[in-house]
Scaffold this active site. Structure first.
Site, short mmCIF file in Angstrom:
data_model
loop_
_atom_site.label_atom_id
_atom_site.label_comp_id
_atom_site.label_asym_id
_atom_site.label_seq_id
_atom_site.Cartn_x
_atom_site.Cartn_y
_atom_site.Cartn_z
N ASP A 23 0.87 -1.33 0.06
CA ASP A 23 -0.07 -0.06 -0.11
C ASP A 23 0.71 1.32 -0.10
OD1 ASP A 23 -2.29 1.53 0.06
OD2 ASP A 23 -2.59 1.03 2.37
N HIS A 40 2.22 3.42 -9.04
CA HIS A 40 2.03 1.80 -9.54
C HIS A 40 3.32 1.58 -10.10
CE1 HIS A 40 -1.74 2.35 -7.53
NE2 HIS A 40 -2.32 2.98 -8.48
N LEU A 134 10.77 -20.69 -4.49
CA LEU A 134 9.58 -19.73 -3.92
C LEU A 134 8.23 -19.75 -4.73
CD1 LEU A 134 9.09 -17.25 -1.81
CD2 LEU A 134 9.31 -15.83 -4.02
#
Ligand code: IPE
Ligand code: IPE
Ligand code: MG
Length: 245
Positions: A23, A40, A134
């Site tokens: 955020d 962004h 991962l």
């Protein structure tokens, strides 16, 4: 504070599953007099850094909240830019993710994505499906309540078809009907930009997750911030409702 990956690994108790609510992109851009989309774009670099940091520490699963169902209520232009950025991120990172052995999963209401974004995602899932490193779990067009309702609908359909006894629905079976099926619950949830809320992320799964909130805005979040969050986690006492010894 500077803490290294080696120090964290040596301490042990590295979280198996880290989830992040990424955020603060809009505020980061506004601080620079730029449009929100600029934040962004920069946020993509932070995604890259966190994937690398998680890999370095030996974290097994990294869940990233990329776009919520509520985010569909944002201005059209911002949504379009985010969809385009998603495709661009996939295009620029696909090869590296494959080389690193990352296996990508996705959860959310993908029907709402643009066909281009959906196609890029399917290809990414396919290309990384054999990865043994991962697990990168992307939450896109995701909502925790939606996910729980979907699980209820799935189980109810099976019960109505006579394949499932309602009484046999326990926590394990319910969890297996969620988007995170097969993954451990997050040990650590990080939220950037100083907001102390969950915003509809992984509602079922975070029952006993440790929460780390940092003031750092997502585009500024780097490996050292990731390490700091894990360092903090390693010193928490998790009690799971029991009495400490
Ligand atoms: C997070 O940054 C990215 C998404 C939710 C897609 P925001 O866009 O929410 O940035 P702020 O919270 O307005 O600063
Ligand atoms: C949460 O951030 C969603 C994502 C990070 C994708 P928001 O910025 O949408 O959440 P609120 O509005 O601050 O709760
Ligand atoms: Mg926000």
């Amino acid at each position: 504070m500077t803490v290294t990956a080696a120090e964290i690994r040596a301490f042990g108790n590295v979280p198996e599953h880290v989830a992040i609510i990424m955020d603060g992109n809009g505020r980061w851009a506004r601080e620079r007099g730029q449009p929100r989309v600029f934040g962004h774009q920069q946020g993509m670099q932070a995604v890259k850094r966190s994937v690398e940091a998680a890999g370095e520490l030996g974290v097994s699963v990294l869940s990233l909240y990329a776009f919520s169902q509520e985010n569909w209520s944002r201005p059209r232009g911002e949504i379009d830019a985010l969809m385009e950025l998603l495709s661009r991120y996939i295009q620029s990172e696909r090869r590296e993710l494959v080389e690193r052995g990352v296996r990508v999963r996705v959860m959310g209401q993908l029907e709402r994505l643009t066909p281009v974004a959906r196609a890029a995602l399917s290809r990414l899932l396919r290309d990384t499906q054999d990865g043994h490193g991962l697990i990168l779990n992307l939450a896109i067009s995701y909502g925790g309540r939606w996910e729980i309702l979907e699980a209820c609908r799935r189980l109810a359909r099976r019960a109505a078809a006579g394949e499932l006894e309602p009484e046999s629905i326990d926590e394990e079976r319910f969890a297996a009907a969620l988007g995170t099926a097969g993954l451990p619950d997050p040990d650590l949830l990080i939220r950037t930009s100083g907001e102390f809320r969950v915003s509809n992320f992984l509602l079922w799964q975070i029952a006993y997750t440790e929460i780390h909130v940092t003031e750092v805005l997502w585009p500024d979040f780097g490996a050292e911030d990731f390490f700091e969050a894990v360092y903090d986690f390693q010193r928490r006492e998790r009690r799971f409702g029991k009495v400490p010894f």
